[in-house]
Scaffold this active site. Structure first.
Site, PDB file in Angstrom:
ATOM      1  CD  GLN A   8      -5.135  -1.129   9.311  1.00 62.31           C
ATOM      2  OE1 GLN A   8      -5.732  -2.112   9.758  1.00 62.31           O
ATOM      3  NE2 GLN A   8      -3.818  -1.017   9.370  1.00 62.31           N
ATOM      4  CB  CYS A  12       2.763   2.452  11.728  1.00 64.40           C
ATOM      5  SG  CYS A  12       1.294   1.504  11.382  1.00 64.40           S
ATOM      6  CB  ALA A  24      -0.939   0.002   1.197  1.00 63.66           C
ATOM      7  CG  HIS A  38       1.414  -6.760   5.398  1.00 64.19           C
ATOM      8  ND1 HIS A  38       1.771  -6.351   6.659  1.00 64.19           N
ATOM      9  CD2 HIS A  38       1.587  -5.690   4.599  1.00 64.19           C
ATOM     10  CE1 HIS A  38       2.158  -5.084   6.621  1.00 64.19           C
ATOM     11  NE2 HIS A  38       2.054  -4.672   5.373  1.00 64.19           N
TER      12      HIS A  38
HETATM   13  N1  PMP Z   1      -1.958   2.585   4.938  1.00 63.70           N
HETATM   14  C1  PMP Z   1      -2.379   2.142   6.123  1.00 63.70           C
HETATM   15  C2  PMP Z   1      -3.643   2.700   6.711  1.00 63.70           C
HETATM   16  C3  PMP Z   1      -1.639   1.182   6.827  1.00 63.70           C
HETATM   17  O1  PMP Z   1      -2.055   0.771   8.031  1.00 63.70           O
HETATM   18  C4  PMP Z   1      -0.444   0.686   6.247  1.00 63.70           C
HETATM   19  C5  PMP Z   1       0.412  -0.338   6.967  1.00 63.70           C
HETATM   20  N2  PMP Z   1       0.827   0.065   8.251  1.00 63.70           N
HETATM   21  C6  PMP Z   1      -0.048   1.168   4.984  1.00 63.70           C
HETATM   22  C7  PMP Z   1      -0.833   2.108   4.362  1.00 63.70           C
HETATM   23  C8  PMP Z   1       1.196   0.682   4.311  1.00 63.70           C
HETATM   24  O2  PMP Z   1       1.002  -0.599   3.789  1.00 63.70           O
HETATM   25  P1  PMP Z   1       2.210  -1.517   3.275  1.00 63.70           P
HETATM   26  O3  PMP Z   1       2.802  -2.123   4.503  1.00 63.70           O
HETATM   27  O4  PMP Z   1       1.567  -2.520   2.381  1.00 63.70           O
HETATM   28  O5  PMP Z   1       3.159  -0.646   2.535  1.00 63.70           O
END
Ligand code: PMP
Length: 373
Positions: A176, A322, A70, A198
Protein backbone atom coordinates in the site's frame (compact mmCIF):
# COMPACT_ATOMS: atom_id res chain seq x y z
CA UNK A 1 -19.17 5.48 -11.08
CA UNK A 2 -17.22 7.33 -8.41
CA UNK A 3 -14.28 5.04 -7.77
CA UNK A 4 -12.92 5.55 -4.25
CA UNK A 5 -11.57 2.05 -3.72
CA UNK A 6 -7.95 2.48 -4.83
CA UNK A 7 -6.69 0.58 -1.80
CA UNK A 8 -8.46 -2.52 -3.09
CA UNK A 9 -7.20 -2.05 -6.64
CA UNK A 10 -5.88 0.82 -8.74
CA UNK A 11 -6.94 1.23 -12.36
CA UNK A 12 -4.27 0.50 -14.95
CA UNK A 13 -2.47 3.72 -15.91
CA UNK A 14 -2.87 4.33 -19.67
CA UNK A 15 0.93 4.67 -19.99
CA UNK A 16 1.35 1.24 -18.41
CA UNK A 17 -1.16 -0.26 -20.83
CA UNK A 18 0.73 1.31 -23.73
CA UNK A 19 3.99 -0.23 -22.54
CA UNK A 20 2.34 -3.66 -22.25
CA UNK A 21 0.45 -3.78 -25.53
CA UNK A 22 3.36 -4.59 -27.87
CA UNK A 23 4.18 -7.60 -25.66
CA UNK A 24 0.65 -8.92 -25.96
CA UNK A 25 0.70 -8.97 -29.75
CA UNK A 26 1.54 -12.03 -31.76
CA UNK A 27 4.77 -10.65 -33.20
CA UNK A 28 6.24 -10.47 -29.69
CA UNK A 29 5.49 -14.11 -28.94
CA UNK A 30 8.45 -15.91 -27.46
CA UNK A 31 9.28 -17.66 -24.22
CA UNK A 32 11.65 -15.31 -22.37
CA UNK A 33 13.65 -18.35 -21.27
CA UNK A 34 14.13 -19.65 -24.84
CA UNK A 35 17.47 -19.53 -26.65
CA UNK A 36 16.52 -17.65 -29.82
CA UNK A 37 16.06 -14.03 -30.84
CA UNK A 38 12.36 -13.85 -29.85
CA UNK A 39 13.22 -15.23 -26.42
CA UNK A 40 16.14 -12.87 -25.97
CA UNK A 41 13.99 -9.84 -26.83
CA UNK A 42 11.41 -10.84 -24.23
CA UNK A 43 14.15 -11.57 -21.69
CA UNK A 44 15.69 -8.13 -22.30
CA UNK A 45 12.33 -6.44 -21.74
CA UNK A 46 11.88 -8.40 -18.51
CA UNK A 47 15.34 -7.48 -17.27
CA UNK A 48 14.62 -3.78 -17.90
CA UNK A 49 11.41 -4.16 -15.93
CA UNK A 50 13.27 -5.93 -13.13
CA UNK A 51 15.65 -2.96 -12.92
CA UNK A 52 12.68 -0.55 -12.64
CA UNK A 53 11.14 -2.60 -9.85
CA UNK A 54 14.47 -2.69 -8.00
CA UNK A 55 15.00 1.05 -8.47
CA UNK A 56 11.66 1.85 -6.82
CA UNK A 57 12.91 0.46 -3.50
CA UNK A 58 16.66 1.03 -3.84
CA UNK A 59 17.45 -2.65 -4.50
CA UNK A 60 19.51 -4.46 -7.13
CA UNK A 61 17.79 -6.10 -10.14
CA UNK A 62 19.13 -9.51 -9.09
CA UNK A 63 17.26 -9.19 -5.80
CA UNK A 64 13.82 -9.07 -7.49
CA UNK A 65 11.72 -12.22 -7.88
CA UNK A 66 8.54 -11.68 -9.89
CA UNK A 67 5.51 -13.46 -8.42
CA UNK A 68 1.80 -13.63 -9.25
CA UNK A 69 1.09 -10.86 -6.75
CA UNK A 70 1.70 -9.85 -3.16
CA UNK A 71 -0.17 -12.81 -1.72
CA UNK A 72 2.38 -15.14 -3.31
CA UNK A 73 5.27 -12.83 -2.34
CA UNK A 74 4.15 -12.76 1.30
CA UNK A 75 3.63 -16.52 1.32
CA UNK A 76 7.11 -17.07 -0.11
CA UNK A 77 8.64 -14.73 2.48
CA UNK A 78 6.88 -16.31 5.44
CA UNK A 79 6.59 -19.99 4.61
CA UNK A 80 10.02 -20.00 2.94
CA UNK A 81 11.82 -17.44 5.07
CA UNK A 82 11.49 -18.40 8.73
CA UNK A 83 14.83 -19.84 9.84
CA UNK A 84 14.89 -23.52 10.83
CA UNK A 85 13.92 -23.83 14.47
CA UNK A 86 13.30 -20.09 14.62
CA UNK A 87 10.22 -18.05 15.31
CA UNK A 88 8.14 -15.55 13.43
CA UNK A 89 6.91 -12.17 14.64
CA UNK A 90 4.16 -10.29 12.82
CA UNK A 91 1.77 -7.48 13.71
CA UNK A 92 -1.90 -8.05 14.47
CA UNK A 93 -2.91 -5.78 11.59
CA UNK A 94 -1.15 -7.63 8.75
CA UNK A 95 -3.02 -8.49 5.57
CA UNK A 96 -4.76 -11.86 5.39
CA UNK A 97 -2.03 -13.07 3.02
CA UNK A 98 0.47 -12.84 5.92
CA UNK A 99 -1.83 -13.95 8.72
CA UNK A 100 -2.96 -16.89 6.60
CA UNK A 101 0.58 -18.35 6.73
CA UNK A 102 0.64 -18.52 10.52
CA UNK A 103 -1.28 -21.79 11.06
CA UNK A 104 1.14 -23.60 8.73
CA UNK A 105 4.17 -22.09 10.54
CA UNK A 106 2.72 -23.21 13.87
CA UNK A 107 2.03 -26.67 12.45
CA UNK A 108 5.70 -26.88 11.48
CA UNK A 109 6.63 -26.11 15.09
CA UNK A 110 7.75 -22.47 14.71
CA UNK A 111 6.75 -20.22 17.60
CA UNK A 112 4.63 -17.36 16.27
CA UNK A 113 4.15 -14.04 18.06
CA UNK A 114 1.56 -11.47 17.07
CA UNK A 115 2.37 -7.92 18.16
CA UNK A 116 -0.53 -5.74 19.29
CA UNK A 117 -1.02 -2.21 17.96
CA UNK A 118 -2.08 0.99 19.69
CA UNK A 119 -5.35 2.83 19.05
CA UNK A 120 -3.91 4.35 15.88
CA UNK A 121 -2.76 0.98 14.55
CA UNK A 122 0.92 1.48 15.26
CA UNK A 123 3.34 -1.26 16.37
CA UNK A 124 5.53 -0.27 19.32
CA UNK A 125 9.25 -1.07 18.74
CA UNK A 126 9.58 -1.77 22.50
CA UNK A 127 6.97 -4.51 22.06
CA UNK A 128 9.07 -6.08 19.30
CA UNK A 129 12.13 -5.90 21.58
CA UNK A 130 10.27 -7.84 24.29
CA UNK A 131 8.94 -10.42 21.83
CA UNK A 132 12.34 -11.12 20.29
CA UNK A 133 14.02 -11.36 23.70
CA UNK A 134 11.66 -14.23 24.55
CA UNK A 135 12.00 -16.16 21.30
CA UNK A 136 14.61 -18.89 20.94
CA UNK A 137 17.01 -18.54 18.00
CA UNK A 138 16.67 -16.21 15.06
CA UNK A 139 13.25 -15.14 13.96
CA UNK A 140 11.73 -13.55 10.89
CA UNK A 141 9.98 -10.25 11.61
CA UNK A 142 7.27 -9.18 9.17
CA UNK A 143 5.51 -5.84 9.61
CA UNK A 144 3.68 -4.05 6.83
CA UNK A 145 4.80 -0.60 5.65
CA UNK A 146 1.29 0.85 5.70
CA UNK A 147 -2.03 -0.68 6.59
CA UNK A 148 -4.56 -1.34 3.84
CA UNK A 149 -7.62 -0.60 5.96
CA UNK A 150 -6.73 2.37 8.15
CA UNK A 151 -3.60 3.70 6.40
CA UNK A 152 -1.33 3.66 9.45
CA UNK A 153 2.34 3.89 8.49
CA UNK A 154 4.60 1.71 10.63
CA UNK A 155 7.97 2.87 12.08
CA UNK A 156 9.91 0.42 9.89
CA UNK A 157 13.38 1.85 10.48
CA UNK A 158 12.94 1.62 14.26
CA UNK A 159 11.47 -1.87 14.05
CA UNK A 160 14.21 -3.19 11.79
CA UNK A 161 16.89 -1.74 14.09
CA UNK A 162 15.39 -3.81 16.92
CA UNK A 163 15.21 -6.90 14.67
CA UNK A 164 18.85 -6.41 13.63
CA UNK A 165 19.98 -6.32 17.27
CA UNK A 166 18.45 -9.79 17.62
CA UNK A 167 19.91 -11.07 14.34
CA UNK A 168 16.45 -11.39 12.79
CA UNK A 169 15.81 -10.56 9.13
CA UNK A 170 13.03 -8.04 8.55
CA UNK A 171 10.37 -8.37 5.84
CA UNK A 172 7.70 -5.82 5.01
CA UNK A 173 4.50 -6.02 2.98
CA UNK A 174 4.86 -2.65 1.24
CA UNK A 175 1.89 -3.10 -1.12
CA UNK A 176 0.00 0.00 0.00
CA UNK A 177 2.86 2.39 0.59
CA UNK A 178 4.74 2.42 -2.70
CA UNK A 179 2.38 4.52 -4.81
CA UNK A 180 2.74 7.56 -2.56
CA UNK A 181 5.80 7.05 -0.38
CA UNK A 182 9.55 6.73 -0.82
CA UNK A 183 10.82 3.42 0.55
CA UNK A 184 14.49 2.53 0.40
CA UNK A 185 15.18 -1.00 1.60
CA UNK A 186 18.75 -0.33 2.72
CA UNK A 187 17.87 2.87 4.59
CA UNK A 188 14.95 1.10 6.29
CA UNK A 189 17.02 -1.98 7.13
CA UNK A 190 14.71 -4.32 5.20
CA UNK A 191 15.78 -7.75 3.91
CA UNK A 192 12.50 -8.63 2.24
CA UNK A 193 9.77 -6.54 0.64
CA UNK A 194 6.52 -7.54 -1.11
CA UNK A 195 4.71 -5.45 -3.71
CA UNK A 196 1.77 -5.82 -6.06
CA UNK A 197 1.10 -4.47 -9.57
CA UNK A 198 -2.57 -3.66 -9.09
CA UNK A 199 -1.91 -1.33 -6.15
CA UNK A 200 0.54 0.67 -8.23
CA UNK A 201 -1.57 1.43 -11.35
CA UNK A 202 0.00 -1.65 -12.94
CA UNK A 203 -1.59 -4.92 -14.06
CA UNK A 204 -3.30 -7.49 -11.86
CA UNK A 205 -1.68 -10.90 -11.55
CA UNK A 206 1.89 -9.73 -10.98
CA UNK A 207 3.92 -8.66 -7.98
CA UNK A 208 7.37 -9.20 -6.60
CA UNK A 209 9.30 -10.32 -3.58
CA UNK A 210 12.57 -8.46 -3.21
CA UNK A 211 15.17 -10.21 -1.10
CA UNK A 212 18.47 -8.92 0.21
CA UNK A 213 21.16 -11.00 1.86
CA UNK A 214 21.20 -12.79 4.19
CA UNK A 215 17.47 -13.36 3.64
CA UNK A 216 16.94 -16.17 1.16
CA UNK A 217 13.53 -17.86 1.40
CA UNK A 218 13.26 -21.47 0.31
CA UNK A 219 11.29 -21.42 -2.96
CA UNK A 220 7.82 -22.93 -3.04
CA UNK A 221 7.99 -23.70 -6.77
CA UNK A 222 11.44 -24.64 -8.00
CA UNK A 223 10.07 -25.42 -11.46
CA UNK A 224 12.64 -24.94 -14.20
CA UNK A 225 14.93 -22.92 -11.97
CA UNK A 226 13.91 -19.54 -13.40
CA UNK A 227 14.75 -16.35 -11.46
CA UNK A 228 17.85 -17.98 -9.94
CA UNK A 229 15.71 -20.69 -8.43
CA UNK A 230 13.73 -18.22 -6.30
CA UNK A 231 10.50 -18.86 -8.15
CA UNK A 232 10.16 -21.26 -11.03
CA UNK A 233 7.75 -20.81 -13.91
CA UNK A 234 7.73 -19.03 -17.27
CA UNK A 235 7.67 -15.29 -16.71
CA UNK A 236 4.69 -13.41 -18.21
CA UNK A 237 6.44 -10.80 -20.37
CA UNK A 238 3.51 -8.31 -20.71
CA UNK A 239 2.82 -8.36 -16.97
CA UNK A 240 6.49 -7.95 -16.03
CA UNK A 241 6.83 -5.06 -18.50
CA UNK A 242 3.65 -3.51 -17.05
CA UNK A 243 4.93 -3.78 -13.49
CA UNK A 244 8.23 -2.19 -14.56
CA UNK A 245 6.40 0.72 -16.21
CA UNK A 246 4.18 1.14 -13.15
CA UNK A 247 7.23 1.26 -10.86
CA UNK A 248 8.90 3.87 -13.07
CA UNK A 249 5.75 6.02 -13.01
CA UNK A 250 5.45 5.62 -9.24
CA UNK A 251 8.98 6.90 -8.81
CA UNK A 252 8.26 9.91 -11.02
CA UNK A 253 4.87 10.74 -9.55
CA UNK A 254 4.66 9.56 -5.96
CA UNK A 255 5.57 12.90 -4.40
CA UNK A 256 3.13 14.97 -6.43
CA UNK A 257 0.43 12.26 -6.14
CA UNK A 258 0.86 12.09 -2.37
CA UNK A 259 0.47 15.84 -1.93
CA UNK A 260 -2.59 16.13 -4.17
CA UNK A 261 -4.32 12.98 -2.91
CA UNK A 262 -3.78 13.90 0.76
CA UNK A 263 -5.43 17.28 0.09
CA UNK A 264 -8.43 15.52 -1.42
CA UNK A 265 -8.61 13.10 1.52
CA UNK A 266 -8.60 16.03 3.97
CA UNK A 267 -11.29 17.78 1.93
CA UNK A 268 -13.47 14.64 2.07
CA UNK A 269 -12.94 14.29 5.81
CA UNK A 270 -13.83 17.96 6.45
CA UNK A 271 -17.12 17.58 4.59
CA UNK A 272 -18.10 14.35 6.32
CA UNK A 273 -17.11 15.64 9.76
CA UNK A 274 -19.15 18.81 9.36
CA UNK A 275 -22.27 17.06 8.17
CA UNK A 276 -22.38 13.71 9.95
CA UNK A 277 -22.54 14.20 13.73
CA UNK A 278 -20.76 11.49 15.72
CA UNK A 279 -18.50 10.41 12.85
CA UNK A 280 -14.98 9.34 13.93
CA UNK A 281 -11.79 8.83 11.99
CA UNK A 282 -9.84 5.58 12.44
CA UNK A 283 -6.10 5.04 12.22
CA UNK A 284 -3.59 7.81 11.82
CA UNK A 285 -4.97 10.95 13.42
CA UNK A 286 -5.45 14.13 11.46
CA UNK A 287 -2.12 15.63 10.52
CA UNK A 288 -0.41 12.42 11.66
CA UNK A 289 1.43 9.88 9.56
CA UNK A 290 -1.05 8.07 7.39
CA UNK A 291 -1.41 6.94 3.81
CA UNK A 292 -2.31 9.87 1.56
CA UNK A 293 -5.23 8.08 -0.06
CA UNK A 294 -6.83 6.42 2.96
CA UNK A 295 -9.75 7.70 4.99
CA UNK A 296 -11.37 5.19 7.35
CA UNK A 297 -14.35 6.40 9.38
CA UNK A 298 -16.92 5.02 11.80
CA UNK A 299 -20.46 6.37 11.66
CA UNK A 300 -21.89 4.84 14.84
CA UNK A 301 -25.18 3.04 14.46
CA UNK A 302 -25.11 2.37 10.73
CA UNK A 303 -24.73 -1.00 9.05
CA UNK A 304 -22.18 0.16 6.48
CA UNK A 305 -22.34 -2.85 4.16
CA UNK A 306 -26.12 -2.71 4.10
CA UNK A 307 -26.38 1.06 3.53
CA UNK A 308 -23.84 1.04 0.73
CA UNK A 309 -26.06 -1.27 -1.27
CA UNK A 310 -28.16 1.86 -1.88
CA UNK A 311 -25.18 3.57 -3.53
CA UNK A 312 -23.94 1.01 -6.07
CA UNK A 313 -22.20 3.70 -8.12
CA UNK A 314 -20.04 4.77 -5.20
CA UNK A 315 -17.13 2.35 -4.87
CA UNK A 316 -15.92 2.39 -1.27
CA UNK A 317 -15.08 -0.45 1.12
CA UNK A 318 -16.78 -1.39 4.36
CA UNK A 319 -15.47 -2.42 7.79
CA UNK A 320 -14.62 -5.86 6.55
CA UNK A 321 -12.59 -4.24 3.74
CA UNK A 322 -10.70 -6.80 1.66
CA UNK A 323 -12.93 -9.64 2.76
CA UNK A 324 -16.13 -7.79 1.93
CA UNK A 325 -18.88 -10.31 1.78
CA UNK A 326 -17.42 -12.43 4.56
CA UNK A 327 -19.49 -10.53 7.12
CA UNK A 328 -16.79 -10.77 9.78
CA UNK A 329 -15.77 -7.52 11.46
CA UNK A 330 -12.35 -6.33 10.30
CA UNK A 331 -9.51 -7.82 12.38
CA UNK A 332 -7.68 -4.51 11.89
CA UNK A 333 -10.43 -2.38 13.41
CA UNK A 334 -10.81 -4.84 16.28
CA UNK A 335 -7.03 -4.67 16.90
CA UNK A 336 -7.34 -0.87 17.13
CA UNK A 337 -9.88 -1.39 19.91
CA UNK A 338 -13.15 -0.83 18.04
CA UNK A 339 -16.19 -2.89 19.03
CA UNK A 340 -17.61 -5.32 16.46
CA UNK A 341 -20.61 -3.00 16.08
CA UNK A 342 -18.38 0.00 15.34
CA UNK A 343 -16.31 -2.09 12.90
CA UNK A 344 -19.50 -2.88 11.01
CA UNK A 345 -20.32 0.85 11.04
CA UNK A 346 -17.04 1.72 9.31
CA UNK A 347 -16.21 2.79 5.77
CA UNK A 348 -12.90 2.98 3.98
CA UNK A 349 -12.37 5.53 1.22
CA UNK A 350 -9.39 4.88 -1.04
CA UNK A 351 -8.42 7.92 -3.12
CA UNK A 352 -5.96 7.67 -5.96
CA UNK A 353 -4.13 9.23 -8.90
CA UNK A 354 -7.28 9.83 -10.92
CA UNK A 355 -9.49 11.12 -8.10
CA UNK A 356 -10.90 14.62 -8.65
CA UNK A 357 -12.33 17.37 -6.41
CA UNK A 358 -15.70 16.89 -8.12
CA UNK A 359 -15.70 13.17 -7.26
CA UNK A 360 -14.82 13.79 -3.63
CA UNK A 361 -17.56 16.42 -3.28
CA UNK A 362 -20.13 14.21 -5.01
CA UNK A 363 -19.20 11.22 -2.83
CA UNK A 364 -19.67 13.29 0.34
CA UNK A 365 -22.97 14.66 -0.97
CA UNK A 366 -24.38 11.22 -1.79
CA UNK A 367 -23.30 9.65 1.46
CA UNK A 368 -24.57 12.49 3.60
CA UNK A 369 -27.84 12.49 1.60
CA UNK A 370 -28.28 8.77 2.19
CA UNK A 371 -27.49 8.84 5.88
CA UNK A 372 -29.43 11.95 6.82
CA UNK A 373 -32.57 11.07 4.85
N1 PMP B 1 -0.98 -6.98 1.25
C1 PMP B 1 -1.74 -5.89 1.33
C2 PMP B 1 -1.45 -4.86 2.39
C3 PMP B 1 -2.82 -5.71 0.45
O1 PMP B 1 -3.60 -4.63 0.57
C4 PMP B 1 -3.08 -6.71 -0.52
C5 PMP B 1 -4.24 -6.58 -1.49
N2 PMP B 1 -5.49 -6.43 -0.86
C6 PMP B 1 -2.23 -7.83 -0.59
C7 PMP B 1 -1.20 -7.93 0.31
C8 PMP B 1 -2.44 -8.92 -1.60
O2 PMP B 1 -2.01 -8.50 -2.86
P1 PMP B 1 -2.36 -9.29 -4.20
O3 PMP B 1 -3.76 -8.89 -4.55
O4 PMP B 1 -1.35 -8.83 -5.19
O5 PMP B 1 -2.23 -10.75 -3.91
Amino acid sequence: MIYLDHLASTPLDPLVLEAMLPWMRQEAAGNPHAAHAAGWRAADAIEQARAEVAALVGAQPGEVAFTSGATEANTLALLGGVPPGGGCVVSAVEHASVLGCLPELRRRGHPVVMLPVDGAGRVDPAGLERALAELPGAALVSVMAANNEVGTVQPLAELSAVAARHGAPMHSDAVQALSTRMLDMAALGLHGLSLSGHKLYGPMGIGALIVRRPFRPVPASAGGGQQRGMRGGTLPTPLCVGLGAACRLARERREEDARRIAELRDRLWRQLRERLPGIRRNGAAEGGEGLAGCLNVTIPGIDAADRLLDLPDLAVATGSACHSGAGEPSHVLLALGLSAADAHASLRFGLGRGTTVAEVDAAAERLVGLLTD
